[in-house]
Design an enzyme around this catalytic site. Sequence first.
Site, PDB file in Angstrom:
ATOM      1  N   HIS A 151       0.823  -1.209   0.000  1.00  0.00           N
ATOM      2  CA  HIS A 151       0.000   0.000   0.000  1.00  0.00           C
ATOM      3  C   HIS A 151       0.850   1.249   0.000  1.00  0.00           C
ATOM      4  O   HIS A 151       2.031   1.215   0.328  1.00  0.00           O
ATOM      5  CB  HIS A 151      -0.981   0.030   1.185  1.00  0.00           C
ATOM      6  N   HIS A 174       3.940   7.129   3.864  1.00  0.00           N
ATOM      7  CA  HIS A 174       4.881   6.011   3.718  1.00  0.00           C
ATOM      8  C   HIS A 174       4.409   5.073   2.611  1.00  0.00           C
ATOM      9  O   HIS A 174       3.267   5.164   2.159  1.00  0.00           O
ATOM     10  CB  HIS A 174       5.063   5.247   5.038  1.00  0.00           C
ATOM     11  N   GLU A 233       7.648   1.013   5.084  1.00  0.00           N
ATOM     12  CA  GLU A 233       7.122  -0.030   5.957  1.00  0.00           C
ATOM     13  C   GLU A 233       7.358  -1.344   5.232  1.00  0.00           C
ATOM     14  O   GLU A 233       7.152  -1.442   4.017  1.00  0.00           O
ATOM     15  CB  GLU A 233       5.621   0.205   6.162  1.00  0.00           C
TER      16      GLU A 233
END
Length: 134
Positions: free
Chosen positions: A7, A79, A130
């Site tokens: 994502h 992020h 991440e």
Amino acid sequence: MIGRLNHVAIAVRDLAKATQVYRDMLGATVSEAVPQPEHGVTTVFVVLPNTKIELLEPLGAQSPIEKFLARNPDGGIHHICYEVDDIVAARDRLVKDGARVLGDGAPRIGAHGKPVLFLHPKDFCGTLVEIEQA
Ligand code: CO
């Protein structure tokens, strides 16, 4: 080592407005808003055919995205999340190569119920990264 883009997370001040933009203007499929007090955010997931967009709104006074929104009052990309097969092996390899892992270095359970870690933006082209165990 990294696999699919899981994502892209976008921090916003007004989640209802951001949801409206993605649902009504862009015609995307969006989830209900989900409060995640343990992460200090409320999230809406935008499901695209090849990945997800995670809309994040601060939740509570200690929200980790509050500082970002103070610097970016219109919101912005917060992020990006890449999938890895084995998060501990990935962490060990990154640390060996000199990358900084945020927090205590132990994987936490992220917004999708899977172990995640965050990597220092200064080590990754100015982008908070991440990694999530797929
Ligand atoms: Co994320």
